[in-house]
Design a protein around this motif. Structure first.
Motif, mmCIF file in Angstrom:
data_model
loop_
_atom_site.group_PDB
_atom_site.id
_atom_site.type_symbol
_atom_site.label_atom_id
_atom_site.label_comp_id
_atom_site.label_asym_id
_atom_site.label_seq_id
_atom_site.Cartn_x
_atom_site.Cartn_y
_atom_site.Cartn_z
ATOM 1 N N UNK A 34 0.824 -1.200 0.000
ATOM 2 C CA UNK A 34 0.000 0.000 0.000
ATOM 3 C C UNK A 34 0.863 1.256 0.000
ATOM 4 N N UNK A 35 1.896 1.277 0.833
ATOM 5 C CA UNK A 35 2.757 2.457 0.914
ATOM 6 C C UNK A 35 3.537 2.673 -0.378
ATOM 7 N N UNK A 36 3.958 1.575 -1.030
ATOM 8 C CA UNK A 36 4.624 1.712 -2.328
ATOM 9 C C UNK A 36 3.682 2.336 -3.344
ATOM 10 N N UNK A 37 2.451 1.821 -3.391
ATOM 11 C CA UNK A 37 1.485 2.349 -4.362
ATOM 12 C C UNK A 37 1.123 3.798 -4.048
ATOM 13 N N UNK A 38 1.043 4.139 -2.760
ATOM 14 C CA UNK A 38 0.753 5.513 -2.374
ATOM 15 C C UNK A 38 1.872 6.440 -2.833
ATOM 16 N N UNK A 39 3.117 6.019 -2.648
ATOM 17 C CA UNK A 39 4.246 6.821 -3.104
ATOM 18 C C UNK A 39 4.242 7.007 -4.612
ATOM 19 N N UNK A 40 3.910 5.933 -5.331
ATOM 20 C CA UNK A 40 3.834 6.038 -6.786
ATOM 21 C C UNK A 40 2.735 6.997 -7.204
ATOM 22 N N UNK A 41 1.598 6.935 -6.520
ATOM 23 C CA UNK A 41 0.481 7.819 -6.860
ATOM 24 C C UNK A 41 0.840 9.277 -6.594
ATOM 25 N N UNK A 42 1.521 9.536 -5.493
ATOM 26 C CA UNK A 42 1.924 10.911 -5.188
ATOM 27 C C UNK A 42 2.921 11.434 -6.210
#
Length: 69
Positions: A34-42
């Motif tokens: 989740x945190x990886x995907x959140x970073x990618x989205x940001x």
């Protein structure tokens, strides 16, 4: 990049039959993804909307400067 997307029905089925005791390793693995995907989205949002991203950084900097311990 590995295939991170999964069909919606698989995710829904897993949520429906989620075990009562989820192991710490499983929880950490899901959280890390989740945190990886959140970073990618940001990062994507910053590339797509640089003006809004800059304004958001400025607002965050102002909040940090005016924060009192």
């Amino acid at each position: 990049m590995p295939d991170l997307e999964e069909p919606a029905e698989d995710a829904a089925e897993r949520a429906a039959r989620k075990p009562a005791s989820e192991t710490d390793a499983e929880r950490r693995r899901r959280r890390a993804q989740f945190l990886r995907e959140l970073g990618e989205a940001k990062a994507l949002r910053e590339r797509v909307q640089p003006r809004r991203a800059r304004a958001a950084r400025m607002r965050q900097a102002m909040r940090m400067r005016t924060f009192r311990w």
